[in-house]
Scaffold this active site. Structure first.
Site: not given
Lengths: 78, 352
Positions: A11, A14
């Site tokens: 995502c 991250c």
């Protein structure tokens, strides 16, 4: 040379975490290898329940939300 | 060289009292601004070359009133929630739930689901973390349903936009659905419908995180971090939601609304669920729509059913869960939660 693992499904958070690690490492002049782990099983086996998780040299130091820059610095220098 | 950079890095960031004072001042300003929303909206609307009581005038007034209102509320709620949630973590929640008897476990899991911070991209690791540590499957579902369904953001916005009565009804029923759906699924013995690798994963909790001690200012920082992250992400949904709400408020005639979402139309409750599931948004986007629907005379039960299915049953979430649940279990999950939502919808249409 520090090895950093970033656990997360890929995502946006991250990616931001990865960027933070790179920035902090660059500022401190520390060489790091970054590995992103996005497979659900490996994330679970590492004991990460909320992503992104961060492990430095095999030790889990953070899970859930973006890490604090000052703490990242601490983890990378220990 | 390294040490020098290290020291300058440590110095950046304001001292603690600046944080405390800054947040107090911002909260005060926000509160003052919140009190001036009606004059502000009237003032802005008057700039448009349309009469206030025309369709477009009504739609514009709704939009200019709701946008600052929702953004202010959202910021406040996300901040307070972020600070409160800094006392909870998935690790602590798991430890609490793993040691509980099932019957206490369901309502407790639903409650912790509301308080524990987690985003939807974490639902898979969270699910595995719980199940592998011995938290029963049904209890885990209660937790996973309650989190999005009865989130503080949704409740706070409902309170601010449609009043405390409906916010309370939503809280009680959302919480009951999460508890009961988990209980029902727990009784069904569904472990065999987990993906095989999840069942085999019997490692228990590994990788213990060091316990963090946070100062109050650290918690304030977590709150502001949440505001930046969450408001920064959902504002576009807020604008879209308010835009749709404004169109409904300005242009949809009440007679049409009564026909499709009124208490008389029995089919409107399931239709609201069917329409709600594929809609991918969040509480902040859907509640302005709910506000407009209720204002136009839509039945409360139908509107609650719509809101619950949008928030609690999203298709992307199901696709994420596919990694750990077999299709059959996802279907059961959908069916059980939908049944709870339908029951809530019909119940409220019947008694009101």
């Amino acid at each position: 040379m520090k090895s950093v693992k970033i656990y997360g499904p890929g995502c946006q958070r991250c990616d931001t975490t990865e960027k933070m690690v790179r920035d902090v490492a660059a500022t401190l002049g520390i060489e790091v290898t970054i590995e992103k782990v996005s497979d659900a099983k490996s994330i679970a086996l590492a004991g990460v329940m909320s992503t992104p998780g961060v492990a430095v040299d095999g030790t889990l130091v953070h899970a859930g939300g973006l890490p604090d820059a000052a703490k990242l610095e601490q983890w990378l220098t220990v | 060289m390294t040490i020098e950079t290290h020291e300058t890095m440590q110095k950046h960031g304001a001292p603690d009292w600046v944080w405390g004072a800054g947040i107090a001042v911002l909260a005060g300003l926000g509160w003052l601004a919140y009190g001036q929303l009606i004059p502000f909206a009237n003032w802005v609307t008057a700039w448009f070359p349309v009469p206030r009581d025309s369709h477009s005038g009504e739609a514009i007034a709704f939009f200019v009133y709701d946008v600052p209102k929702v953004l202010l509320l959202l910021t406040g709620i996300v901040f307070v929630t972020g600070v409160l949630r800094s006392w909870f973590s998935p690790e602590k929640t798991r430890a609490i739930l793993a040691g509980k008897r099932q019957i206490v476990g369901y309502p407790l899991a639903a409650m912790l689901g509301v308080l524990t911070p987690f985003c939807s991209c974490s639902s898979v690791p969270l699910f595995i973390g719980f199940v592998s540590a011995g938290v029963p499957l049904g209890v885990t579902f209660s937790f996973l349903i309650a989190g999005p369904m009865v989130g503080p953001v949704g409740l706070g916005l409902l309170y601010g936009l449609v009043g405390w009565e409906i916010a309370t009804i939503y809280l009680v029923f959302g919480f009951s659905i999460a508890t009961l759906a988990g209980y029902v699924m727990g009784k069904m013995g569904l472990e065999r419908h987990l993906q095989d690798w999840v069942r085999e994963l019997n490692t228990g909790p590994v990788g213990n995180l060091p316990e963090e001690t946070l100062s109050f200012v650290d918690r304030l920082k977590i709150g502001t971090g949440q505001v930046r992250e969450i408001v920064g992400k959902v504002w576009i949904w807020v604008l879209i939601g308010i835009g749709i709400g404004a169109l409904i408020h300005g242009y949809v005639p009440e007679a049409v609304m009564l026909k499709i979402m009124g208490g008389e139309a029995w089919w409107s409750v399931p239709a609201a669920v069917v329409v709600g599931v594929p809609m991918y948004t969040n509480a902040a986007g859907v509640i302005p729509i709910v506000e407009a629907l209720l204002g136009k005379g839509a039945a409360l039960g139908t509107t609650l059913a719509f809101m619950m299915s949008v928030i609690a049953l999203s298709l992307p979430e199901m696709i994420i869960l596919k990694q750990v649940l077999k299709l059959r279990l996802i279907a059961i999950f959908l069916a059980v939660v939908s049944a709870g939502i339908l029951a809530t919808g019909y119940l409220f249409n019947a008694i009101l």
